[in-house]
Design a protein around this motif. Structure first.
Motif, mmCIF file in Angstrom:
data_model
loop_
_atom_site.group_PDB
_atom_site.id
_atom_site.type_symbol
_atom_site.label_atom_id
_atom_site.label_comp_id
_atom_site.label_asym_id
_atom_site.label_seq_id
_atom_site.Cartn_x
_atom_site.Cartn_y
_atom_site.Cartn_z
ATOM 1 N N PRO A 1 -19.029 10.886 -16.243
ATOM 2 C CA PRO A 1 -19.226 9.427 -16.215
ATOM 3 C C PRO A 1 -18.258 8.630 -17.089
ATOM 4 C CG PRO A 1 -20.971 10.474 -17.480
ATOM 5 C CD PRO A 1 -20.165 11.583 -16.896
ATOM 6 N N VAL A 2 -17.774 9.204 -18.182
ATOM 7 C CA VAL A 2 -16.901 8.434 -19.072
ATOM 8 C C VAL A 2 -15.452 8.865 -18.856
ATOM 9 C CG1 VAL A 2 -16.393 7.813 -21.454
ATOM 10 C CG2 VAL A 2 -18.747 8.315 -20.779
ATOM 11 N N TRP A 3 -14.653 7.953 -18.359
ATOM 12 C CA TRP A 3 -13.239 8.253 -18.111
ATOM 13 C C TRP A 3 -12.393 7.639 -19.213
ATOM 14 C CZ3 TRP A 3 -12.263 7.208 -12.152
ATOM 15 C CH2 TRP A 3 -12.947 8.227 -11.421
ATOM 16 N N ILE A 4 -11.500 8.455 -19.765
ATOM 17 C CA ILE A 4 -10.583 7.957 -20.781
ATOM 18 C C ILE A 4 -9.157 8.129 -20.278
ATOM 19 C CG2 ILE A 4 -9.700 8.363 -23.109
ATOM 20 C CD1 ILE A 4 -12.480 9.092 -23.969
ATOM 21 N N PHE A 5 -8.405 7.023 -20.217
ATOM 22 C CA PHE A 5 -7.020 7.066 -19.733
ATOM 23 C C PHE A 5 -6.073 6.599 -20.822
ATOM 24 C CE2 PHE A 5 -9.534 6.150 -15.910
ATOM 25 C CZ PHE A 5 -9.081 7.133 -15.044
ATOM 26 N N ASP A 6 -4.967 7.330 -20.964
ATOM 27 C CA ASP A 6 -3.934 6.889 -21.896
ATOM 28 C C ASP A 6 -2.705 6.495 -21.075
ATOM 29 O OD1 ASP A 6 -2.549 6.335 -24.119
ATOM 30 O OD2 ASP A 6 -2.650 8.331 -25.009
ATOM 31 N N GLU A 7 -2.399 5.217 -21.042
ATOM 32 C CA GLU A 7 -1.274 4.681 -20.261
ATOM 33 C C GLU A 7 -1.273 5.224 -18.823
ATOM 34 O OE1 GLU A 7 0.510 2.364 -21.375
ATOM 35 O OE2 GLU A 7 0.455 2.486 -23.553
ATOM 36 N N PRO A 8 -2.303 4.960 -18.058
ATOM 37 C CA PRO A 8 -2.420 5.589 -16.738
ATOM 38 C C PRO A 8 -1.395 5.092 -15.718
ATOM 39 C CG PRO A 8 -4.166 3.988 -17.031
ATOM 40 C CD PRO A 8 -3.458 4.093 -18.347
ATOM 41 N N THR A 9 -0.884 3.884 -15.901
ATOM 42 C CA THR A 9 -0.068 3.323 -14.823
ATOM 43 C C THR A 9 1.416 3.587 -14.989
ATOM 44 O OG1 THR A 9 -0.047 1.236 -16.016
ATOM 45 C CG2 THR A 9 -1.702 1.487 -14.304
ATOM 46 N N VAL A 10 1.789 4.367 -16.022
ATOM 47 C CA VAL A 10 3.202 4.697 -16.205
ATOM 48 C C VAL A 10 3.713 5.403 -14.956
ATOM 49 C CG1 VAL A 10 4.813 6.137 -17.503
ATOM 50 C CG2 VAL A 10 3.061 4.838 -18.703
ATOM 51 N N SER A 11 4.840 4.990 -14.466
ATOM 52 C CA SER A 11 5.528 5.505 -13.269
ATOM 53 C C SER A 11 4.754 5.294 -11.960
ATOM 54 C CB SER A 11 5.985 6.970 -13.437
ATOM 55 O OG SER A 11 4.901 7.823 -13.560
ATOM 56 N N LEU A 12 3.744 4.431 -11.944
ATOM 57 C CA LEU A 12 3.083 4.067 -10.674
ATOM 58 C C LEU A 12 3.699 2.775 -10.142
ATOM 59 C CD1 LEU A 12 -0.773 4.634 -11.131
ATOM 60 C CD2 LEU A 12 0.927 6.135 -10.093
ATOM 61 N N ASP A 13 3.892 2.700 -8.821
ATOM 62 C CA ASP A 13 4.371 1.435 -8.248
ATOM 63 C C ASP A 13 3.179 0.496 -8.028
ATOM 64 O OD1 ASP A 13 3.053 2.441 -6.098
ATOM 65 O OD2 ASP A 13 4.850 3.044 -5.010
ATOM 66 N N THR A 14 3.465 -0.717 -7.560
ATOM 67 C CA THR A 14 2.396 -1.722 -7.431
ATOM 68 C C THR A 14 1.271 -1.236 -6.525
ATOM 69 O OG1 THR A 14 4.354 -2.969 -6.802
ATOM 70 C CG2 THR A 14 2.513 -4.205 -7.728
ATOM 71 N N ALA A 15 1.639 -0.644 -5.383
ATOM 72 C CA ALA A 15 0.615 -0.217 -4.433
ATOM 73 C C ALA A 15 -0.290 0.829 -5.054
ATOM 74 C CB ALA A 15 1.284 0.346 -3.177
ATOM 75 N N ASN A 16 0.303 1.773 -5.769
ATOM 76 C CA ASN A 16 -0.503 2.828 -6.349
ATOM 77 C C ASN A 16 -1.274 2.362 -7.576
ATOM 78 O OD1 ASN A 16 -0.174 5.226 -4.722
ATOM 79 N ND2 ASN A 16 2.009 4.977 -5.195
ATOM 80 N N THR A 17 -0.725 1.362 -8.292
ATOM 81 C CA THR A 17 -1.486 0.766 -9.381
ATOM 82 C C THR A 17 -2.764 0.152 -8.818
ATOM 83 O OG1 THR A 17 0.590 0.268 -10.487
ATOM 84 C CG2 THR A 17 -1.361 -0.837 -11.318
ATOM 85 N N ARG A 18 -2.634 -0.452 -7.617
ATOM 86 C CA ARG A 18 -3.818 -1.047 -6.979
ATOM 87 C C ARG A 18 -4.808 0.050 -6.602
ATOM 88 N NH1 ARG A 18 -1.631 -3.133 -2.738
ATOM 89 N NH2 ARG A 18 -2.744 -1.733 -1.342
ATOM 90 N N LEU A 19 -4.283 1.179 -6.084
ATOM 91 C CA LEU A 19 -5.167 2.303 -5.747
ATOM 92 C C LEU A 19 -5.918 2.794 -6.984
ATOM 93 C CD1 LEU A 19 -3.150 4.595 -3.301
ATOM 94 C CD2 LEU A 19 -5.096 3.111 -2.801
#
Lengths: 242, 210, 218
Positions: free
Chosen positions: B136-154
């Motif tokens: 249930p608890v998700w921890i992300f460290d800089e998750p969007t590094v190297s993601l493009d806009t479309a995948n950031t939306r995903l």
């Protein structure tokens, strides 16, 4: 006041500064007296001749080599359980002294063995066990030297010391099993029948005390150095962050 | 389900980094950590994930409820996308990797070795891994590094679904994901160890005078 | 745990290096010995048990530094630490995978290399048995050493320095079994000691190794 107060670096620095001259004095006195008495005022052995006199260096250094490791084991345990920095720094400070003692015991053993057994090195259980102990000291010191973060290094070397102690004891039995050896029995034991003759015994005990105080003095000096180094590191880090 | 942090202090490499951090995240909520580089976002997240002990304070969270995604994706280059995900599914005792594949549009890449993925595709796989943990608890460290806009939306959609399902998420990111989230700037909690006479309190080697 | 074992074995097979390299190393060590000590078969037969044990031990050491290093570098070790798998189990599983890819092939290859050294007849069976009993301990002790040095840049050399002294008892009992079997002496004692040592190592060292890994992850 409990004994744990001395685990505080500041307290330790104050107390050790007072103790150090006395311990050093005792070391010089006992070592001087024991070695001079042993080397010049004891008779030659009827079988071993004057070669026997190496006993005043060999036996104390060998005794210290083992006991310093035991001390490192205890201080490492104290660090693991109670997280007292001084304790683990004392273990770190003791290791090179212990390694040197082991080396002295090995070299004097070889020098003694040459005329007695006719060979510099014999894969005798005691000698072999000391060689292994020497390797354990080297590994312990190398691990300290390799790790940058002092707390990580303290934890990992403590674990190595605990595991290493268990393996050192197993190795001792394995080596006994492997080769029965030439080495004489214990030079000092509570069982009087086994002991070396009284004329050799008294200066030996004094040299033993001398080696002990020498170790204590070196340990205090080295631990003080380690504490200062750690304080310097902490002060520098604080300055960097500011 | 709730994660609450009380007066937490963290250290990095033996040096104090953060002190006095307190916050609460309830089920369905997200928290975004902000602050300049080196302020201690990664250190805080690693502390919450249980990878390093807290220097002080406490973290209240139900046992075995945290999943963590750090800077590195933990992928095995020689294994396929399927094998990578299936391993983590097995480790967490969940068997179904289909939702994770769907979340990041990875079905096409299923049998490709991770070595042949682009940086962005690797990141997608690393983030999709969080779905198979079932935690249930998700921890992300800089998750969007190297993601493009479309995948950031995903990614934002995946997190939003997780929150809607009663989960919670913490992340360090500088991008606005369009998810309703608390924002916590860590700058005021910085522990520089120079705060007057009590500076470095707790550090045995800074206390008192030698 | 099963998944981790399968994954590590799959990686070892796909990376290609695992199996082959340590076997080749073992072969080379055994080949070099006669060049050093001379080709007389009698002398080679005499030292064969020791050479084979030492060779297997060194070959085992060769691949240890990669045991946790790769997982450390790609971040898997962090993720494993957060996962429901207990770190002790992770360590034990990785040691098992190391044994399957290194210790087991070495054990099976040893009798063949024994031929090269003219190992006397009764030695073959007991070489196989003693290596089968002893190499799991070598992998587990090695995993402990690898756990201590996982965060270090040049951990490989240090790893050898830390691990080799710990290998002494296993080597002594293992080689002693073969020597005594060849000489027709009773070897039940060293065999039992070897087995006991391996069991104790497998039971206790995962805890020390797991503690070391957790400290290194901080």
């Amino acid at each position: 006041m409990s004994i744990w107060e001395y685990a505080n670096p500041v307290r330790f620095m104050r107390t050790s500064a007072v103790l150090l001259p006395w311990v050093t004095g005792l070391a010089v006195l006992a070592l001087g007296a024991g070695l001079v008495w042993g080397f010049f005022f004891t008779p030659d052995d009827f079988r071993q001749g004057s070669t026997v006199k190496i006993i005043y260096v060999h036996v104390p250094s060998a005794t210290m080599a083992i006991n310093i490791w035991a001390m490192m084991l205890i201080t490492s345990l104290i660090w693991v359980v109670r997280r007292h920095h001084v304790s683990v720094l004392a273990a770190k400070a003791a290791a090179p002294v212990g390694a040197t003692m082991t080396a002295i015991a090995l070299i004097t053993g070889a020098v003694w063995g040459q005329p007695m057994w006719g060979t510099w090195w014999e894969w005798d259980p005691r000698l072999t066990a000391f060689l292994i102990l020497f390797l354990f000291y080297l590994g312990y010191m190398a691990l300290w030297a390799a790790i940058e973060n002092p707390d990580t290094a303290a934890d990992l070397t403590s674990i190595l010391c605990l595991v290493g102690s268990v393996f050192a004891v197993i190795s001792r039995y394995a080596i006994n099993f492997w080769n029965q050896g030439l080495h004489q029995g214990a030079s000092l034991s509570l069982d009087k029948e086994e002991n070396v003759a009284d004329v050799f015994w008294q200066p030996l005990v004094i040299s033993l005390a001398g080696f002990f105080f020498l170790f204590l003095a070196l340990l205090l000096v080295r631990t003080r150095t380690e504490i200062r180094a750690r304080r310097l590191m902490a002060l520098k880090a604080r300055e960097r962050l500011a | 389900m709730r994660l609450s942090v009380h007066d937490l202090a963290c250290r990095r490499g033996g040096l104090p980094v953060l002190a006095g951090v307190s916050f609460t995240v309830e089920a369905g909520e997200a928290l975004v950590l902000r602050g300049p580089n080196g302020v201690g976002k990664t250190t805080l997240l690693r502390t919450l994930a249980g990878l390093q002990p807290a220097a002080a304070g406490r973290v209240e969270v139900p046992e075995d409820s945290i999943a963590y995604a750090g800077h590195a994706d933990g992928l095995k280059a020689a294994l396929s996308v399927r094998a990578n995900l299936a391993f983590w599914a097995a480790a967490y005792g969940t068997r179904d990797i289909a939702p994770a594949l769907a979340a990041f549009d990875l079905e096409r890449l299923l049998d490709r070795p991770a070595a042949d993925l682009s940086a962005g595709q690797k990141r997608r796989l690393g983030l999709a891994r969080m779905t198979v943990t079932g935690r249930p608890v998700w921890i992300f460290d800089e998750p969007t590094v190297s993601l493009d806009t479309a995948n950031t939306r995903l990614f934002a959609e995946m997190v939003a679904r997780h929150l809607a399902g009663g989960g919670l998420a913490l992340m360090a990111t500088h991008i606005d994901l369009g998810i309703a989230a608390q924002v916590l700037d860590l700058t005021p909690f910085r522990d520089t160890g120079t705060g007057g006479p009590e500076a470095g309190a707790g550090d045995a080697f800074l206390d008192g005078s030698f | 745990m099963g998944a981790l074992l399968t994954r590590d074995l799959a990686l070892a097979v796909k990376a290609g290096g695992g199996f082959g390299l340590s076997l080749a190393f073992f072969l080379i060590v055994v080949t070099l010995v006669p060049f050093g000590v001379g080709p007389e078969t009698g002398r080679l037969a005499e030292i064969a048990p020791g050479i084979l044990w030492v060779g297997a031990l060194l070959a085992c050491l060769l691949s240890l530094d990669r045991l946790f290093q790769l997982d450390w570098e790609d971040g898997s070790l962090d993720l494993l630490a957060v996962s429901p798998l207990p770190m002790e189990g992770v360590v034990a599983t990785k040691a098992l995978a190391h044994w399957i890819t290194t210790g087991l092939p070495l054990t099976l290859a040893a009798p063949v290399l024994g031929l090269l050294l003219n190992l006397p007849g009764p030695g073959y069976l007991w070489l196989l048995v003693s290596l089968a009993l002893g190499t799991p301990a070598l992998s587990m002790i090695g995993a402990f050493g690898a756990a201590l040095t996982v965060g270090l840049k040049r951990g490989g050399l240090l790893l050898s320095l830390l691990v080799l002294p710990l290998y002494v008892p296993t080597l002594i009992f293992g080689a002693e079994v073969v020597r005594r079997a060849i000489d027709g002496q009773a070897f039940a004692t060293p065999l039992a000691m070897l087995a006991g040592l391996t069991l104790a190592t497998l039971a206790l060292l995962p805890f020390a190794a797991a503690a070391a890994i957790r400290i290194n992850l901080r």
